[in-house]
Design a protein around this motif. Sequence first.
Motif, PDB file in Angstrom:
ATOM      1  N   GLY A   1      -7.949  24.204  -1.191  1.00  0.00           N
ATOM      2  CA  GLY A   1      -8.349  23.959  -2.672  1.00  0.00           C
ATOM      3  C   GLY A   1      -7.655  25.069  -3.436  1.00  0.00           C
ATOM      4  N   VAL A   2      -7.659  26.324  -2.900  1.00  0.00           N
ATOM      5  CA  VAL A   2      -6.959  27.438  -3.680  1.00  0.00           C
ATOM      6  C   VAL A   2      -5.554  27.083  -3.999  1.00  0.00           C
ATOM      7  N   VAL A   3      -4.897  26.553  -3.091  1.00  0.00           N
ATOM      8  CA  VAL A   3      -3.307  26.511  -3.182  1.00  0.00           C
ATOM      9  C   VAL A   3      -3.099  25.143  -4.084  1.00  0.00           C
ATOM     10  N   VAL A   4      -3.870  24.062  -4.198  1.00  0.00           N
ATOM     11  CA  VAL A   4      -3.557  22.854  -4.913  1.00  0.00           C
ATOM     12  C   VAL A   4      -4.044  22.730  -6.051  1.00  0.00           C
ATOM     13  N   GLN A   5      -5.249  23.465  -6.461  1.00  0.00           N
ATOM     14  CA  GLN A   5      -5.880  23.113  -7.929  1.00  0.00           C
ATOM     15  C   GLN A   5      -5.148  23.653  -8.973  1.00  0.00           C
TER      16      GLN A   5
END
Lengths: 371, 178, 102
Positions: B19-23
């Motif tokens: 989630g950190v990398v994608v949002q």
Amino acid sequence: MAIDLLIGAVKAVVILLLVLNLSAVLLWFERKGSALIQDRVGANRANIFGIGQRIGLPNFGLMNTLMADPLKLFTKEDFVPEGADHFLHSLGPFLALFPVLVAFAVVPFGDSFQIGDRTVQLQAATFNAGALYILATIGVGVYGVAIGGWASNNRWALLGAVRATAQMISYEIAMGLAIISIVITFGTLDLQSIVHQQGGVWFGWLPRWGICLQPLAFVILLTAGMAESKRVPFDLPEGESELIAGYFTEYSGGKQAAFMLTDFAEVVLAAVLVTLFFFGGWQVPWLYSDGFHLGAHQLLLPRALVVIAGVLAFWIKVVAFCWLQILIRWTMPRFRYDQLMTLGWKGLVPLGLLNVLVTALVVVMATGASG
Amino acid sequence: MPATLFIFLAVVSIITSLGVVVQRNPIHCLLALILTLIAIGALFLALDAVVVGFLQIIVYVGAIMVLFLFVIWLLNLQVEAVPTGSLAVKFFATIAAAGVAAELFVFFSKTTGALGGVTVAAGYGSIDSLAQTLFGQYLMAFETTSILLLVAVIGAVAIARRTIPERERDAPTRGTPT
Amino acid sequence: MMTVSYSWVMALSAAIFAIGVAGVLLRRNILIMFMSIELMLNAVNLAFVAMARRMGSMDGQVIVFFVMTVAAAEAAVGLAIIISIFRNRETVNADELNLMRW
């Protein structure tokens, strides 16, 4: 194994309900108490079919605060402001309330007692690093305010959130330093052990409470605790005369109820910490595990009565410190923000560091510890 | 620790770090990172590293992430509208990341030992043993770290403050018409 | 169920590290790249703690303590640099910070 889980679950539910109910009662304390202090009447209208009135009792405002207000709050329309992030706006109150309630899991509110062949500790999570756990949950409590204020799409809410976050992380340091001095004094992180060590007497009559050993840490912890819960005189983030309601301006209904509950739960937490560390927790003066002993006199009591007396003593002390915080709230004017930050960084933190230094020196010299 | 607990924490930490990398929204990334850090802190606690686990939550989640949050507010970062960057870079970056992952997996799969198979000393991971090791064997490193923190504070203030010409440019105080 | 073995914990650490690497390489927003670096640091911390427990020594935890401290210092200075860059260039997109490119 299942019995252990059941006992743990019961303890957790009991302490949660105790804290929530105490917070609600504190709301009533605050309304009527502030009315007393300000020489006015306070809430006295709502009642159920005029029951109390018919017997001639004055209306104490209990129905008002404990039934009418919660009903109103929970039935209000729950809206999210235009342009705000729905998910974060709904998450804010939860993020604010969760850490404060979870912090009560390690609070010991009574002595351990035996049921059959099982020893039951009156502490929801018997854990040997309780002081660290409390510091951790206080640290996480910053985010509810921050996210709540930011997600409101309102520049005054954001301003309140920024002020609140900066204030909370500043006073966390002072609180941590006070707790460190206590940990050095008592030599353990376990809260139940700290309370146990406050039993007994000095000079035959003075209870061994932490306040006699660490008066400065008491002042620092009480001040930092009040600043953490953003109560007057530290309530500029919620500056009612400037920012409407600061970080929870755009919240209504149940979400606002959650924020108010956080406020009072933090009051209870500050009172509980002060009681545990400085005023003996559940220790009643001169009451040992088999009865009262004072000098040559003694009064033997059954164990169950001793444990119940301990629990009652704990909650009486907690309510007394909650009342102290309410009293301070309605007596003092609000700090300006730079005064607030100056007090935190230039006042409490150096005092806390000095306290830790002196405490460590005294403990090392007194016990003759080496290496 | 029981396998169910480990699998739960592992799944949470992997999903949140993805989630950190994608949002797209920086605040959502920050919240995902906070959850990842709390999950890793819980893993520390389950691995008997009690003090380090709580320090992770107090220091990382309670202080460093608040610093990130302040910077996001200060810079007023908005949701990223259009994904930027050239496709070729992304392609090779994905291959590189997959390569790193594969290499590390191969390397770490050679680790032996079950968690229950190693019994540790009685006070392992408690604040006593950490303090004994830290102030005994690693005292020099500790003192150097305190100097490092002082230097970092001074450096951060020196870099981020506005010099007087900048303050004048951003908020002119003289010459305002009456 | 099966017992947890150390290779599982190390595999998790490797996975989080790889996700952090992917984040640094794929995202162009400096702040998100910074967060991915923090992810990598935490993956390494997890590996240290697991191996410390396997060897039964506290040295790994002391190293984790120092890594945390250095990460805090690095975060402070790095964020100050990001703020300073933003003041001058009004952007946090790493592709647009190309003054030194020929």
